[in-house]
Design an enzyme around this catalytic site. Structure first.
Site, PDB file in Angstrom:
ATOM      1  N   GLU A 115       0.835  -1.211   0.000  1.00 57.36           N
ATOM      2  CA  GLU A 115       0.000   0.000   0.000  1.00 57.36           C
ATOM      3  C   GLU A 115       0.867   1.256   0.000  1.00 57.36           C
ATOM      4  O   GLU A 115       0.577   2.230  -0.690  1.00 57.36           O
ATOM      5  CB  GLU A 115      -0.911   0.014   1.237  1.00 57.36           C
ATOM      6  CG  GLU A 115      -2.029  -1.007   1.198  1.00 57.36           C
ATOM      7  CD  GLU A 115      -2.911  -0.846  -0.033  1.00 57.36           C
ATOM      8  OE1 GLU A 115      -3.253   0.297  -0.362  1.00 57.36           O
ATOM      9  OE2 GLU A 115      -3.228  -1.861  -0.683  1.00 57.36           O
ATOM     10  N   HIS A 123       4.390 -10.366  -8.530  1.00 65.86           N
ATOM     11  CA  HIS A 123       5.850 -10.496  -8.496  1.00 65.86           C
ATOM     12  C   HIS A 123       6.463  -9.375  -7.644  1.00 65.86           C
ATOM     13  O   HIS A 123       7.305  -9.614  -6.781  1.00 65.86           O
ATOM     14  CB  HIS A 123       6.408 -10.448  -9.923  1.00 65.86           C
ATOM     15  CG  HIS A 123       7.888 -10.286  -9.973  1.00 65.86           C
ATOM     16  ND1 HIS A 123       8.749 -11.308  -9.653  1.00 65.86           N
ATOM     17  CD2 HIS A 123       8.664  -9.214 -10.278  1.00 65.86           C
ATOM     18  CE1 HIS A 123      10.001 -10.875  -9.768  1.00 65.86           C
ATOM     19  NE2 HIS A 123       9.973  -9.617 -10.138  1.00 65.86           N
ATOM     20  N   SER A 124       6.030  -8.156  -7.915  1.00 64.73           N
ATOM     21  CA  SER A 124       6.533  -6.992  -7.174  1.00 64.73           C
ATOM     22  C   SER A 124       5.500  -5.888  -7.339  1.00 64.73           C
ATOM     23  O   SER A 124       4.460  -6.088  -7.992  1.00 64.73           O
ATOM     24  CB  SER A 124       7.879  -6.529  -7.746  1.00 64.73           C
ATOM     25  OG  SER A 124       7.672  -5.942  -9.020  1.00 64.73           O
ATOM     26  N   SER A 166      20.303  -7.599  -7.388  1.00 61.41           N
ATOM     27  CA  SER A 166      19.107  -7.631  -8.241  1.00 61.41           C
ATOM     28  C   SER A 166      19.296  -8.581  -9.409  1.00 61.41           C
ATOM     29  O   SER A 166      18.344  -9.168  -9.907  1.00 61.41           O
ATOM     30  CB  SER A 166      18.833  -6.247  -8.822  1.00 61.41           C
ATOM     31  OG  SER A 166      18.315  -5.408  -7.845  1.00 61.41           O
TER      32      SER A 166
HETATM   33  C1  LIG Z   1      20.005 -11.394 -15.110  1.00 65.48           C
HETATM   34  C2  LIG Z   1      18.622 -10.826 -14.936  1.00 65.48           C
HETATM   35  N1  LIG Z   1      17.715 -11.013 -15.908  1.00 65.48           N
HETATM   36  C3  LIG Z   1      16.473 -10.521 -15.765  1.00 65.48           C
HETATM   37  C4  LIG Z   1      16.125  -9.836 -14.631  1.00 65.48           C
HETATM   38  C5  LIG Z   1      14.706  -9.299 -14.468  1.00 65.48           C
HETATM   39  N2  LIG Z   1      14.002 -10.106 -13.474  1.00 65.48           N
HETATM   40  C6  LIG Z   1      13.848  -9.691 -12.209  1.00 65.48           C
HETATM   41  S1  LIG Z   1      13.029 -10.773 -11.276  1.00 65.48           S
HETATM   42  C7  LIG Z   1      12.849 -11.842 -12.546  1.00 65.48           C
HETATM   43  C8  LIG Z   1      12.107 -13.139 -12.368  1.00 65.48           C
HETATM   44  C9  LIG Z   1      12.856 -14.157 -11.600  1.00 65.48           C
HETATM   45  O1  LIG Z   1      11.988 -15.203 -11.302  1.00 65.48           O
HETATM   46  P1  LIG Z   1      12.334 -16.365 -10.310  1.00 65.48           P
HETATM   47  O2  LIG Z   1      13.794 -16.626 -10.336  1.00 65.48           O
HETATM   48  O3  LIG Z   1      11.445 -17.500 -10.616  1.00 65.48           O
HETATM   49  O4  LIG Z   1      12.020 -15.796  -8.864  1.00 65.48           O
HETATM   50  P2  LIG Z   1      10.629 -15.310  -8.248  1.00 65.48           P
HETATM   51  O5  LIG Z   1      10.478 -13.872  -8.628  1.00 65.48           O
HETATM   52  O6  LIG Z   1       9.556 -16.150  -8.818  1.00 65.48           O
HETATM   53  O7  LIG Z   1      10.749 -15.464  -6.793  1.00 65.48           O
HETATM   54  C10 LIG Z   1      13.417 -11.333 -13.700  1.00 65.48           C
HETATM   55  C11 LIG Z   1      13.415 -12.006 -14.996  1.00 65.48           C
HETATM   56  C12 LIG Z   1      17.118  -9.643 -13.658  1.00 65.48           C
HETATM   57  N3  LIG Z   1      16.873  -8.983 -12.525  1.00 65.48           N
HETATM   58  N4  LIG Z   1      18.348 -10.156 -13.822  1.00 65.48           N
END
Ligand SMILES: Cc1ncc(C[n+]2csc(CCOP(=O)(O)OP(=O)(O)O)c2C)c(N)n1
Length: 606
Positions: free
Chosen positions: A112, A327-328, A198
């Protein structure tokens, strides 16, 4: 070919210390000349020592049985096999449940708050707290954690306070990263929780390297790294798993397979039997667990840790779960999954509800207690949230701190450019939110205080007038009385100095005493990290230096150029040098700092 056979072959291969001959026998590297002639039916390639077959047969992975999923407690919170119940005591169960509830409140409030524009970003833990807390509880508190970003429960379990958590999320000056990281990228040296990156999956090779170091130290510790199903597709994951296996390091790969990587569902992420199926192929001991069953996660992680440390080898855990939240705060998951799907998981397989029901069944929890704990958690998060929101951001220049022991010249140049830029466009930046606003023109930097004094006065001819008239002690006293506790004499004014520095520049014992009597911070720093003692020493002011030293001024304080006050005394000033040496050779004095001045305000008379 069965998996256990594949594993045995791999083990035989990695254990052999000798050359393998084409006839299947072994010899030492020295003896083998390449002339062996008799060839048996047994394979003896450097990379394969299994059996030959005349069947032209491909392996269709879909014909293999799926790897089973270990579970202790079903969705109805019933223990399936009492021998598997870890039998947590009441205190542990209550602590886990309270942490789960607190994480839930934190998720809601932060989400929020982001929508209200009060924080920039957040990532919820909803649906995955059993995987987080079950694994965290199974570790040794000194095991090194390399998390992804959805493991707030792990760091809270280790002892990060809610205030520290909120400070990190706000990125204020008290936060562990002082605002130099995105929100939820926690890190704590004390808690052996390595700061989150990140960039997906970078933590895996880092964890393997750290585990290799732990193995060499032989200190009985392990490293654990968390990642998602999405992270498992990164090249870093392959490198980490292969390296860990080949070098036999005590690392636990903990995959939270929550079904989604942002909008990419596991159906589009991989083929084959998930992440667990990859473990044996790397020669890694592997288990798949129900990640919504806290007990299963706990048992699996505890056993994995035992294997990792005692047998010095990596272990892979694939925890099957479901990301109940978005996700966020940058995501709206209804764009790629149905609300019905989310509701179904929320209703039927919510790890908090499952664990709570177990604790209720034990007679340790009821509706009243639930309400009370929820209210307490809400209060705690809100209180820490408000505290964190009120705190100032770190000095903008601190962006360049804490990486290098001594800032390299090119970064120093960048920092100066940043200061000039922000100064020039100050109206565009919310400088009031920052400690010690940027005010010092870079042209003044790296020069002695005496030159600085001249420049300050030359630049602002009225400055000396103001200073002279304010040297009238009564005027200053009167001003201090009027402003009382609202004045922070340690904050830097538009000449790059604090009130205290100006008092020293005046070489006025009375003004300096006035500062001390009003609890000004004796070790406050100007834009170049000069303390009042640096200023007094560089100007050769004996009496002022003596007064400051008597009041515990820190003679070890360093400027940005790593100079102590002593280093700034003119070469021929033996008297002043002797004064300093007297203090420097004594056991260190306790510093007197202003505790009661909280509100940052400029002293208007400078
Ligand atoms: C190398 C890289 N590629 C892409 C991203 C963008 N990104 C951020 S979170 C995410 C998803 C990751 O999913 P997962 O590993 O399944 O974790 P969850 O969010 O489901 O906990 C992506 C693709 C990033 N941060 N770093």
């Amino acid at each position: 070919m069965s998996r256990s056979f594949m594993l045995k072959s791999l083990k035989a291969l990695t254990n052999s210390k000798k050359n393998i001959l084409p006839n299947g026998s072994f010899c030492s590297a020295k003896r083998y000349t390449g002339n062996a002639t008799s060839v048996s039916d047994r394979a003896a390639f450097p990379g394969y020592t299994g059996e030959f077959t005349s069947n032209l047969e491909f392996i269709y992975p879909e014909n293999n049985e799926l790897i089973q999923c270990y579970r202790v407690m079903n969705r109805k919170s019933q223990i399936l096999d009492p021998t598997q119940d870890p039998n947590f005591d009441r205190e542990t169960c209550e602590k886990i449940l309270k942490t789960m509830i607190t994480l839930g409140k934190m998720d809601t409030i932060m989400y929020e708050a982001q929508r209200q524009g009060r924080i920039s970003f957040y990532m919820p833990n909803h649906g995955e707290t059993a995987a987080q807390l079950g694994s965290a509880h199974a570790l040794n508190p000194d095991d090194l954690v390399f998390a992804q970003y959805r493991e707030a429960g792990v760091v809270l379990w280790r002892g990060l306070s809610m205030q520290e958590t909120c400070d990190q999320i706000f990125g204020n000056a008290n936060g562990t990263c002082k605002g130099r990281q995105m929100p939820v990228h926690y890190g704590s040296k004390e808690l052996s929780f390595v700061t989150i990156s990140s960039t997906i999956a970078t933590q895996l090779p880092q964890a393997v390297g750290a585990a290799y170091a732990l193995k060499r130290k032989q200190n009985g510790l392990a490293a654990i790294t968390y990642f998602g199903d999405g992270g498992s597709s990164e090249g870093d994951t392959h490198a980490a798993m292969n390296f860990a296996s080949v070098f036999d390091v005590p690392v636990i790969f903990f995959c939270r397979n929550n079904g989604y990587a942002i909008s990419t569902s596991v159906k589009d992420q991989y083929r084959g039997d998930g992440i667990a199926a990859r473990g044996p192929a790397y020669g890694i001991v592997t288990i798949r667990v129900d990640g919504n069953d806290l007990f299963a996660v706990y048992n699996a992680t505890r056993a994995a840790r035992e294997i990792a440390v005692k047998e010095s080898r990596p272990v892979l855990i694939e925890a099957m779960t479901y990301r109940l939240g978005h996700h966020s705060t940058s995501d709206d998951s209804t764009a790629y999954r149905s609300i019905d799907e989310m509701h179904l998981w929320e209703k039927d397989d919510n790890p908090v509800k499952r664990f709570k029901q177990y604790v209720i069944n034990r007679g340790w929890w009821d509706a009243e207690k639930d309400e009370q704990v929820s209210a307490e958690a809400q209060r705690l998060v809100m209180e820490c949230f408000h505290n964190a929101e009120k705190q100032k951001r770190a000095r903008p220049q601190s962006l360049f701190d804490d990486v290098y022991d001594k800032l390299p010249a090119h970064l120093e140049k960048q920092r100066n450019e940043m200061v000039d830029h922000v100064k020039m466009y100050r109206k565009e930046y919310p400088l009031d939110f920052f400690i010690n606003k940027i005010t010092c023109p870079s042209a003044f930097r790296n020069e002695s205080t005496s030159k600085l004094k001249e420049k300050v006065r030359k630049k602002n001819p009225n400055q000396s007038q103001i200073s002279r008239s304010d040297s009238d002690i009564e005027n200053v006293k009167c001003l201090l009385r009027r402003r009382s506790a609202c004045i922070d004499m340690s904050s830097i004014n538009n000449s790059g100095l604090t009130a205290f520095h100006h008092a020293v520049l005046e070489n006025s014992i009375e003004l300096v005493k006035l500062m001390l009597d009003n609890n000004a911070d004796i070790n406050c720093v100007d834009e170049d990290y000069w303390t009042p003692l640096h200023t007094a020493a560089s100007l050769g002011y004996y009496e002022v230096s003596k007064l400051l030293l008597q009041h515990g001024a820190d003679w070890r304080a360093l400027t940005l150029q790593d100079q102590r006050p002593f280093d700034l005394i003119e070469a021929g000033d033996a008297e002043l040098k002797n004064l300093f040496l007297k203090y420097m050779n004594e056991p260190c004095h306790k510093n007197k700092t202003s505790q009661n001045l909280k509100i940052s305000m400029h002293v208007s008379w400078i």
